[in-house]
Design a protein around this motif. Structure first.
Motif, PDB file in Angstrom:
ATOM      1  N   GLY A   7      38.692  54.709  58.822  1.00  0.00           N
ATOM      2  CA  GLY A   7      38.440  53.308  59.097  1.00  0.00           C
ATOM      3  C   GLY A   7      39.692  52.519  59.403  1.00  0.00           C
ATOM      4  O   GLY A   7      40.773  53.084  59.593  1.00  0.00           O
ATOM      5  N   VAL A   8      39.547  51.193  59.435  1.00  0.00           N
ATOM      6  CA  VAL A   8      40.639  50.298  59.820  1.00  0.00           C
ATOM      7  C   VAL A   8      40.672  49.109  58.870  1.00  0.00           C
ATOM      8  O   VAL A   8      39.629  48.583  58.486  1.00  0.00           O
ATOM      9  CB  VAL A   8      40.454  49.780  61.270  1.00  0.00           C
ATOM     10  CG1 VAL A   8      41.526  48.771  61.623  1.00  0.00           C
ATOM     11  CG2 VAL A   8      40.474  50.926  62.260  1.00  0.00           C
ATOM     12  N   THR A   9      41.881  48.691  58.505  1.00  0.00           N
ATOM     13  CA  THR A   9      42.092  47.436  57.788  1.00  0.00           C
ATOM     14  C   THR A   9      42.976  46.545  58.645  1.00  0.00           C
ATOM     15  O   THR A   9      43.932  47.026  59.262  1.00  0.00           O
ATOM     16  CB  THR A   9      42.773  47.685  56.428  1.00  0.00           C
ATOM     17  OG1 THR A   9      41.935  48.517  55.627  1.00  0.00           O
ATOM     18  CG2 THR A   9      43.017  46.377  55.691  1.00  0.00           C
ATOM     19  N   VAL A  10      42.671  45.259  58.694  1.00  0.00           N
ATOM     20  CA  VAL A  10      43.435  44.333  59.527  1.00  0.00           C
ATOM     21  C   VAL A  10      43.771  43.087  58.726  1.00  0.00           C
ATOM     22  O   VAL A  10      42.994  42.641  57.883  1.00  0.00           O
ATOM     23  CB  VAL A  10      42.653  43.950  60.802  1.00  0.00           C
ATOM     24  CG1 VAL A  10      41.333  43.290  60.455  1.00  0.00           C
ATOM     25  CG2 VAL A  10      43.467  43.032  61.698  1.00  0.00           C
ATOM     26  N   VAL A  11      44.955  42.532  58.967  1.00  0.00           N
ATOM     27  CA  VAL A  11      45.312  41.209  58.462  1.00  0.00           C
ATOM     28  C   VAL A  11      45.748  40.355  59.647  1.00  0.00           C
ATOM     29  O   VAL A  11      46.315  40.867  60.625  1.00  0.00           O
ATOM     30  CB  VAL A  11      46.444  41.245  57.402  1.00  0.00           C
ATOM     31  CG1 VAL A  11      46.035  42.031  56.181  1.00  0.00           C
ATOM     32  CG2 VAL A  11      47.736  41.791  57.996  1.00  0.00           C
TER      33      VAL A  11
END
Length: 424
Positions: free
Chosen positions: A91-95
């Motif tokens: 998956g992906v995490t974004v800020v």
């Protein structure tokens, strides 16, 4: 040859902006003191930067808190907005953040293994768009992406790597097309090293090696303050390092049989099972990290032995069976950590013999879970294995180091462009 007046002004402007970034809001008098420039030169640069929309008055300082000399100048944080992505196989995490790196919004999305390339890319890009909208950001200036795999040093693109999802390689182009932003891609372990050097365990080191222990295993090399990538971008692919004790050798397409087989997450989980270390699954980290944290907690309890002034033997009302089971669990956890430290030291010693970095940071989720308990064990073993003096430190940022590093890269890239002197 002395710099031209325009070049000197540009250098002074960049120096002032960097000071404002590092130190926070400053008065003109403080800028004069820190830059060594004359009062008229500081007045000129403040006027130029304010006219360019890069800095503004953010408050007042001093006892009187009035007049031009009391004005505090700071970087205009919303002059540009940034995004940082931590791209994993699952998956992906974004800020989304402002120009100073202050986080405005954060989100994650899981991406299943069976998801095709197109839909997977769409999920990741849509996540960035939604997060930016939630932060109230209309346009992103720069996006930093941290991903596993090799980065081609000539093109800056993620190379095809066996075992990694194909959508990883298409994500940067999709982000650039949809967001019209500048996109910078970097290996996740390299980003972790930049973050630990800027904000974590290696703040006082300009030469060190970061050993990433998480789902996978890798290393990053910083020499004389410069991140080293190698001729093909593969510096630090320590998972392929041939080591004894694996029963085989790695191949050009598979690190099985290399150091990965001793210190990767699956190997740590199997080692924990062998020593009876168990822990419930935690959704936010690799199970290997949870197991290491459990082992550390078992070895860090109150010291055993009779209380002062008492004879040895079970305390009144104590359950001797439970006490014996607890002591056995503690001993097994300690043995597990000892063997894990043996394995980690084996790979670290090979790197030390070649690079002599003087410092090794045990980073990633497993490195942080092991903390000083694991670092001390590795340090002790390296002291017996190599004549080269080497500090061993526990990483301070854990799995969040990749996202932090991606944000730092995005911020530096945006500031370099915005703070650059105008072309003639």
């Amino acid at each position: 040859m002395p710099a031209s007046p325009s070049t000197a002004r540009a250098l002074n402007d960049r120096l002032a902006l960097r000071l404002l970034q590092q130190e926070g809001p400053l008065t003109a008098g403080q800028l004069k003191q820190l830059t060594g420039l004359s009062r008229p030169s500081v007045a000129d640069l403040v006027e130029r930067l304010a006219a360019g929309g890069l800095i503004g008055v953010v408050g007042e300082s001093g006892e009187q808190r009035r007049g031009p000399n009391a004005r505090l100048y700071g970087i205009v944080a919303d002059r540009a907005h940034l995004a940082a992505l931590d791209v994993r196989t699952e998956g992906v995490t974004v800020v989304v953040a402002d120009l100073l790196g202050s986080v405005l919004a954060e989100a994650s999305v899981p991406i299943a293994d069976e998801t095709d390339t197109g839909p997977a890319v769409e999920q990741a890009v849509a996540l960035v768009e939604r997060t930016a909208k939630e932060a109230g950001v209309e346009r992103l200036h720069t996006v930093g992406v941290g991903a596993p795999g090799l980065i081609d040093p000539a093109t800056g693109e993620l190379r095809d790597s066996t075992g990694l999802p194909a959508w990883h390689r298409h994500l940067a182009a999709a982000l650039q097309e949809r967001l019209a932003a500048h996109v910078v891609v970097e290996n996740e372990t390299n980003l972790a090293a930049l973050a630990e050097q800027r904000d974590g365990a290696a703040r006082d080191r300009d030469t060190f090696v970061l050993l990433w222990l998480g789902h996978g295993i890798g290393a990053a090399v910083v020499l004389d303050g410069v991140l080293r990538r190698g001729a093909s971008g593969g510096t630090g692919e320590i998972g392929f390092l041939p080591v004894p004790g694996t029963g085989g050798l790695p191949s050009a397409t598979d690190c099985e049989g290399g150091f990965h087989s001793l210190a990767g997450a699956a190997a740590i989980a199997e080692l924990a099972r062998r020593y009876g270390v168990v822990a419930p699954l935690a959704p936010q980290e690799p199970h290997a990290a949870t197991l290491v944290r459990e082992a550390v907690s078992r070895t860090s309890g109150p010291a055993s032995g009779p209380a002062p002034g008492r004879a040895s033997g079970p305390a009144y009302g104590a359950d001797p069976v439970a006490a014996s089971a607890s002591a056995s669990a503690s001993a097994s956890a300690s043995e597990f950590l000892d063997v894990l430290a043996d394995r980690v030291a084996l790979g670290a010693a090979s790197v030390i013999a070649v690079l002599d970095p003087g410092c090794v940071v045990l980073a990633g989720e497993v490195g942080r879970a092991g903390g000083e308990v694991l670092a001390a064990r590795v340090r002790d073993r390296l002291g017996r294995m190599t004549p080269l003096p080497t500090e061993v430190r526990a990483g301070a940022l854990g799995g969040g180091a990749v996202l932090r590093g991606a944000l730092l890269v995005a911020r530096d890239g945006a500031q370099d462009e915005l703070f650059a002197p105008p072309e003639k």
